[in-house]
Structures are given as C-alpha cells and as structure tokens.
Motif scaffolding. Structure first.
Motif, PDB file in Angstrom:
ATOM      1  N   PRO A  63       5.726  -0.167  10.295  1.00  0.00           N
ATOM      2  CA  PRO A  63       4.865   1.151  11.012  1.00  0.00           C
ATOM      3  C   PRO A  63       4.866   2.554  10.897  1.00  0.00           C
ATOM      4  O   PRO A  63       6.181   2.975  11.432  1.00  0.00           O
ATOM      5  N   GLY A  64       4.348   3.316  10.584  1.00  0.00           N
ATOM      6  CA  GLY A  64       4.892   4.496  10.179  1.00  0.00           C
ATOM      7  C   GLY A  64       4.876   4.836   8.853  1.00  0.00           C
ATOM      8  O   GLY A  64       4.164   6.095   8.546  1.00  0.00           O
ATOM      9  N   ASP A  65       4.855   4.034   7.564  1.00  0.00           N
ATOM     10  CA  ASP A  65       4.246   4.052   6.531  1.00  0.00           C
ATOM     11  C   ASP A  65       3.436   4.933   6.012  1.00  0.00           C
ATOM     12  O   ASP A  65       3.212   3.971   6.358  1.00  0.00           O
ATOM     13  N   ARG A  66       3.725   4.947   4.405  1.00  0.00           N
ATOM     14  CA  ARG A  66       2.328   5.809   4.127  1.00  0.00           C
ATOM     15  C   ARG A  66       2.319   4.831   3.358  1.00  0.00           C
ATOM     16  O   ARG A  66       2.635   4.229   1.856  1.00  0.00           O
ATOM     17  N   ALA A  67       0.369   4.627   2.155  1.00  0.00           N
ATOM     18  CA  ALA A  67       0.457   3.423   1.589  1.00  0.00           C
ATOM     19  C   ALA A  67      -0.762   4.082   0.675  1.00  0.00           C
ATOM     20  O   ALA A  67      -1.942   4.652   1.569  1.00  0.00           O
ATOM     21  N   VAL A  68      -0.980   4.090  -0.480  1.00  0.00           N
ATOM     22  CA  VAL A  68      -1.945   5.014  -1.154  1.00  0.00           C
ATOM     23  C   VAL A  68      -3.175   4.277  -1.892  1.00  0.00           C
ATOM     24  O   VAL A  68      -1.959   3.248  -2.582  1.00  0.00           O
ATOM     25  N   VAL A  69      -4.470   3.696  -1.735  1.00  0.00           N
ATOM     26  CA  VAL A  69      -5.118   2.894  -2.428  1.00  0.00           C
ATOM     27  C   VAL A  69      -5.920   4.226  -3.098  1.00  0.00           C
ATOM     28  O   VAL A  69      -6.472   4.814  -2.671  1.00  0.00           O
ATOM     29  N   TRP A  70      -5.672   4.150  -4.357  1.00  0.00           N
ATOM     30  CA  TRP A  70      -6.463   4.352  -5.526  1.00  0.00           C
ATOM     31  C   TRP A  70      -7.434   3.744  -6.567  1.00  0.00           C
ATOM     32  O   TRP A  70      -6.840   3.476  -7.716  1.00  0.00           O
ATOM     33  N   ALA A  71      -8.445   3.662  -6.126  1.00  0.00           N
ATOM     34  CA  ALA A  71      -9.283   2.479  -6.651  1.00  0.00           C
ATOM     35  C   ALA A  71     -10.583   2.606  -6.212  1.00  0.00           C
ATOM     36  O   ALA A  71     -10.341   3.891  -5.161  1.00  0.00           O
ATOM     37  N   PRO A  72     -11.559   2.707  -6.712  1.00  0.00           N
ATOM     38  CA  PRO A  72     -13.010   2.933  -6.101  1.00  0.00           C
ATOM     39  C   PRO A  72     -13.059   1.688  -5.096  1.00  0.00           C
ATOM     40  O   PRO A  72     -12.746   0.572  -5.414  1.00  0.00           O
ATOM     41  N   ASN A  73     -14.592   1.752  -4.776  1.00  0.00           N
ATOM     42  CA  ASN A  73     -15.264   0.889  -3.614  1.00  0.00           C
ATOM     43  C   ASN A  73     -15.505  -0.430  -3.952  1.00  0.00           C
ATOM     44  O   ASN A  73     -16.108  -0.839  -4.623  1.00  0.00           O
ATOM     45  N   SER A  74     -15.481  -1.227  -3.428  1.00  0.00           N
ATOM     46  CA  SER A  74     -14.815  -2.461  -3.741  1.00  0.00           C
ATOM     47  C   SER A  74     -14.292  -3.568  -2.242  1.00  0.00           C
ATOM     48  O   SER A  74     -13.794  -2.737  -1.191  1.00  0.00           O
ATOM     49  N   SER A  75     -14.445  -4.534  -2.350  1.00  0.00           N
ATOM     50  CA  SER A  75     -14.415  -6.090  -1.164  1.00  0.00           C
ATOM     51  C   SER A  75     -12.945  -5.936  -1.092  1.00  0.00           C
ATOM     52  O   SER A  75     -12.434  -5.396  -0.215  1.00  0.00           O
ATOM     53  N   SER A 108       2.962  12.494  -3.787  1.00  0.00           N
ATOM     54  CA  SER A 108       4.570  12.108  -3.612  1.00  0.00           C
ATOM     55  C   SER A 108       4.601  12.593  -2.383  1.00  0.00           C
ATOM     56  O   SER A 108       5.573  12.817  -1.796  1.00  0.00           O
ATOM     57  N   ARG A 109       3.413  13.898  -2.106  1.00  0.00           N
ATOM     58  CA  ARG A 109       3.451  15.010  -0.941  1.00  0.00           C
ATOM     59  C   ARG A 109       3.752  14.046  -0.060  1.00  0.00           C
ATOM     60  O   ARG A 109       4.661  13.954   1.477  1.00  0.00           O
ATOM     61  N   VAL A 110       3.215  12.413   0.595  1.00  0.00           N
ATOM     62  CA  VAL A 110       3.766  11.366   1.407  1.00  0.00           C
ATOM     63  C   VAL A 110       4.257  10.372   1.579  1.00  0.00           C
ATOM     64  O   VAL A 110       4.756   9.415   2.342  1.00  0.00           O
ATOM     65  N   ARG A 111       4.829  11.537   0.227  1.00  0.00           N
ATOM     66  CA  ARG A 111       6.331   9.993  -0.547  1.00  0.00           C
ATOM     67  C   ARG A 111       5.201   8.374   0.237  1.00  0.00           C
ATOM     68  O   ARG A 111       6.447   7.520   1.333  1.00  0.00           O
ATOM     69  N   ALA A 112       4.466   7.900  -0.384  1.00  0.00           N
ATOM     70  CA  ALA A 112       4.032   6.579  -0.071  1.00  0.00           C
ATOM     71  C   ALA A 112       4.997   5.560  -0.815  1.00  0.00           C
ATOM     72  O   ALA A 112       6.012   5.644  -1.453  1.00  0.00           O
ATOM     73  N   ASP A 113       5.481   5.210  -0.042  1.00  0.00           N
ATOM     74  CA  ASP A 113       6.088   3.122  -0.161  1.00  0.00           C
ATOM     75  C   ASP A 113       5.139   2.304  -0.669  1.00  0.00           C
ATOM     76  O   ASP A 113       5.577   1.726  -1.348  1.00  0.00           O
ATOM     77  N   LEU A 114       3.783   2.006  -1.306  1.00  0.00           N
ATOM     78  CA  LEU A 114       2.675   1.406  -1.464  1.00  0.00           C
ATOM     79  C   LEU A 114       1.593   1.964  -1.898  1.00  0.00           C
ATOM     80  O   LEU A 114       1.101   2.788  -1.779  1.00  0.00           O
ATOM     81  N   LEU A 115       1.317   1.057  -3.385  1.00  0.00           N
ATOM     82  CA  LEU A 115       0.282   2.107  -4.268  1.00  0.00           C
ATOM     83  C   LEU A 115      -0.285   1.057  -4.450  1.00  0.00           C
ATOM     84  O   LEU A 115       0.265  -0.236  -5.642  1.00  0.00           O
ATOM     85  N   ILE A 116      -1.793   0.710  -4.281  1.00  0.00           N
ATOM     86  CA  ILE A 116      -2.870  -0.350  -4.795  1.00  0.00           C
ATOM     87  C   ILE A 116      -3.946   0.804  -5.845  1.00  0.00           C
ATOM     88  O   ILE A 116      -4.393   1.661  -4.889  1.00  0.00           O
TER      89      ILE A 116
END
Length: 540
Positions: A63-75, A108-116
């Motif tokens: 909880p509170g960790d940042r996770a990035v989604v770098w992708a186009p609109n999809s299900s 990097s700015r948000v120090r993401a733990d997870l990247l999708i």
C-alpha cells in the motif's frame, strides 16, 4: 490491525476499489468492458482486478507504492489500473507518446515499484526505451541502472525478454496471495489516500506529478456524470487516452461509478470509431475537438448509423462554435456539451449541464461542478465581479492535494486560501458560466494535449548545433494549435529545419514536435536579455 468496518454505501463513495466491488454486486451481469473479443461483466471485471491485485502483492507491491502503466487504452489497461488500486498502490499512468527519456523521468520521479507496458505499441520498443542508451545485457537484475527501485516489468503481450514477465504469467503468480489479503487492503483504504499521480508538464521544463485522492476522484466524476447525464448501461466509446484525465477520470472511473459499458480504443481511427459506434450502439462519445473534426472531414461518415449517440462531450480552452453546430446538425448528436478542467483539478472544473441553452453551450465552458468554486482573480489576488476578465482560479474538493514531493511548485499553484491558479484568462457571466479567452502561461493545446514550451525548448536545446530556442503555439485548422520553434544556431553550424524536426521526433512525444521551424540570426529581447515571444508571433 483490525480492518475498519463501514456500510456498503459509505464504502462505495469512499474508494475506487470499493466502488468497483459495489458495481460487481449491484450490476453483476451488466457488461463492463468490450474490447474486441474480450467481453467482461462487472462481476467478471472485479474478479480479474482482484486477481491482478493478488499478483501485484505477490511481486512485493505494498500500500502506497507507485505503479506505472505505460500502454494504450485496452481491457488490460483497465484491469491493471484498477488492480493496482485494489492492492493499495498508487496508479501512475504515463503518456504513450512519450519517448524513453520522458518515460524514464516519470518512472524515476515517483520511484515506481511496478511497471506495466505494451512493448510493441505502434512499433515502439518500450522495453528498450526504459533501459535507455546505457542498457546492459540481461542478467538476473533489471538492466535499468537509472531505475533501481523497479521490482518487476510486465508486458501486455507474451515476451521472451529476460527482464520482463508477460501479463498472463504475471497473473499466474496471484496464487501466492490469498484473496483475503486484497479484501483487507480494500477495507483499509481511506477516502483521503492518494489514488493516482498524473503528470502534467510545467513551465520549468520538467513534468510534475499531480496527486489526487480516492475521495476526490469519486466525487468529481460522480458530479461530472450527473451534469452531463451519463446513465446506467450507457455504452461509452473511450477514445480519450487513459493516461489523460479526460479518458481515465471522466471515462473509466465515470463508467464504474455509473455502471456504464467501457469500449476502449487504443488509437483513434475514424473508420474504426464509426464502425464501433454502429456495431456496439454507442450512446456516449466524448473526445477532443480534433476527434469530431476528423470525422466530419471523412467522406464516409454518412455511410454509418450514428443514431445511437445521445451524448458528446468536448473540452478545450476554445471550442469553435461552427464545430459544435456541425456535431448536432451533420452528425446528429442529440446532446453536445462542453467542459473545462485541468489535471490539477481532477480533470473537471466546469460543465455545461444538458439543459443549458444552446448559446451558452456554444460560447462557454459551463459552470462549476456542485460543491466547488470557480472565480476570476486580478494580479493582486482580489476576486473580480462577473463580466470582468482575469485569471481563472478554482477551489474545492476537485483541487489536487499537491505535486508529488514538490512543495515549492505546489505552493506556486495553490495559494494560502486554497485557490488553484490555472494560468488561464477568462470571465464569468451573471449565472456563473465561464468563458476562457486567453492564457497567462505560454502553454498551448495540440489536438487536446497540453504542450508547455519550456519543456520542448529544454529538449531542443540538447541538440549540439542549437545556441538558443523559443517555442510558441500557432493556429492550425486541424489540430487547433501546433508548435513553431524559432532556433538560433551556434556559430559555424549548418543546422536545417528538417534536421531539427527529425531530432525532435526522437526526443519527445509527437504532439510536442514543432510543425514549423524557423532558423533565425537573432531574437528580439528585453533589456534583461529575455526573448520577447510576442514579437515572434507576428511573422507566424
């Protein structure tokens, strides 16, 4: 720690995951997502979101960790985003048009733990972009020296990359986390917990992450849904990208709140959009003005049945009146509504309700959503009466809590009285309807996307042949505005406009790339040496 207990209604209005759980209970059989062959009811969507959350927890997301989604609109974007929130994480959508340097900065700015990410969207190799020029051969560790905080990279499709895991393989790890753990995390979420961080470029040349809470998101998007008339089981064509407030908040979240059906589009294509409207009987079709202009310019739009579209919502600082008239007359849209907002105002500040008279819909951005304030302020901080022009300021639950780890920028944006300073110039009529007429800041809007000259100038200045640069926005018939760069080359260089545009295309998102480049011998300057941009506008 024992989980807090609340009634179903209290929980639903508190956090986004609880709202989805409520939708799964009271709208179980309603279609939530239609994406090609993928069709999910709200009960099925909740199950997929819970499975993603379990997998995220298994990979160490707390909880509170940042996770990035770098992708186009999809299900899968929808499942990943809501799954991050259900795991207690903070969602950070990243613009799909970003190049590697821009994306790495945000991650990097948000120090993401997870990247999708989607590693092959429009032919882009996002994995290589994340690694950057200093990539090393794959090892047991993620070969991203600038991003040591990343625990996992998930690709939307199958991958043979040693440092990433496919979406399906990622979901398979859900078995390591009991469902009860996600239930506990959802129960412990609070309305004032940060739900997401959306990046907005700034006049400093570096993007800033605007933080918004679960409670603010729900209240704003419920108000937006009420004012535009979004209904239960409406079929909503999501052409606005999810990395943007318009697509994510007024789209995805509004649909969950209303139990409407999400029909995402990865890339806007006129014929595909027209086909989806006809085939899926789309009722709600919001978009930037460019979307509707492109459809009206298509010689084929008359071949499709668009009669199902009840509601269109568009927004920008200025929406041409003739466009609104043609949307009603030529496209046959029953209701056309304009709205106004910023990333920092949770995407929405003003909306024209459906019963607004046609003149106001065509000439204003609407009025403040309930429970918030929109006012006009002079340079001395005094509020102005109706009819007088000044800076548009916003106050209320729709204002962000601040920029991520940037108290200085936050203080510059939100004053001591809680007013968010937009940098836009406008005036209010006697009934509180807003007209936006100009901008204080240099920012201009390209096809619905904000472009900040300082950021573009910073990247152009990295070219070895550039001595100085100034970027302004100029009118464009299709995009509304586009960038025009004025460049002073270094002495002895042979820089050309074509070379510089090619350089820009490799450094920044396409909408930021200047459409015109003028090579100049000198700049008009103030006595202190500052470039006088207003004098550049005349020859453009």
């Amino acid at each position: 720690m024992e989980a807090r207990v609340a009634t179903a209604d209290q929980v639903e209005l508190t956090t986004i995951p609880a709202c989805l759980r409520a939708a799964a209970a009271d709208a179980a059989s309603i279609e939530a997502v239609v994406d090609g062959d993928v069709r999910l009811t709200y009960a099925q969507l909740d199950a997929e979101v819970t499975r993603f959350a379990r997998a995220a927890a298994a990979h160490g997301l707390q909880p509170g960790d940042r996770a990035v989604v770098w992708a186009p609109n999809s299900s899968r974007w929808i499942i990943a985003a809501l799954g991050i929130l259900a795991a207690g994480g903070i969602l950070v959508p990243v613009n799909t048009r970003f190049k590697g340097e821009e994306a790495r900065y945000a991650i990097s700015r948000v120090r993401a733990d997870l990247l999708i990410l989607d590693d092959d969207f429009l032919g882009n190799n996002y994995l290589a972009a994340v690694r950057g020029d200093d990539a090393r051969p794959p090892t047991d560790q993620l070969p991203v020296p600038a991003l040591p905080h990343l625990r996992a990279i998930v690709t939307m499709a199958a991958t043979d990359d040693a440092v990433a895991v496919s979406f399906d393989d990622f979901l398979a790890s859900a078995e390591a986390t009991p469902t009860a753990e996600i239930d506990r995390r959802i129960a412990e979420l609070r309305a004032d917990d940060v739900a997401d961080i959306l990046f907005t470029s700034g006049t400093t040349g570096y993007p800033k992450g605007a933080m918004v809470t679960h409670g603010s998101n729900l209240r704003v998007d419920e108000a937006w849904s009420d004012m535009v008339g979004l209904r239960r089981e409406d079929r909503y064509l999501l052409v606005n990208p999810f990395f943007h407030s318009f697509g994510y908040r007024a789209g995805l979240l509004a649909c969950v709140i209303r139990r409407a059906t999400m029909v995402p589009m990865a890339v806007f294509d006129v014929d595909q959009a027209l086909d989806l409207i006809q085939r899926e009987r789309i009722a709600v079709f919001p978009g930037a003005p460019t979307v509707y202009t492109s459809i009206l310019q298509s010689p084929r739009f008359g071949e499709y049945d668009l009669s199902s579209v009840r509601l269109a919502v568009t927004g920008a600082t200025v929406v041409p009146v003739p466009l609104l008239e043609r949307m009603r007359r030529d496209l046959g849209f029953e209701t056309v509504i304009t709205a106004y907002g910023l990333t920092e105002s949770c995407g929405t500040a003003t909306v024209c309700p459906p019963d607004t008279d046609q003149h106001r819909i065509s000439t204003s951005c609407g009025k403040a959503i309930p429970g918030t304030e929109v006012a006009i302020m002079d340079p001395l901080g005094q509020l102005l009466p109706s009819g007088e022009s000044g800076e548009v300021v916003i106050r209320g639950y729709n204002v962000m809590i601040g920029y991520f780890e940037d108290p200085t920028a936050t203080a510059e944006a939100i004053d001591r009285d809680g007013w968010l300073h937009t940098g836009d110039v406008g005036w209010l009529d006697e009934d509180g309807y807003l007209r936006v007429t100009d901008r204080i800041k240099d920012m201009f809007v390209v096809g619905g996307f904000n472009v900040y000259p300082a950021e573009v100038e910073r990247l152009i200045a990295e070219h070895p042949a550039v001595a100085d640069v100034a970027v302004i926005g100029i009118p464009d018939a299709r995009m509304g505005e586009v960038g025009h760069a004025y460049v002073l080359p270094k002495r002895g260089s042979t820089l050309t406009s074509g070379e510089l545009i090619r350089f820009c295309r490799n450094k920044m998102a396409n909408y930021k790339v200047p459409r015109r480049v003028s090579i100049v011998d000198e700049f008009p300057r103030t006595p202190s040496g500052k470039i006088q941009k207003f004098r550049l506008n005349a020859p453009a």
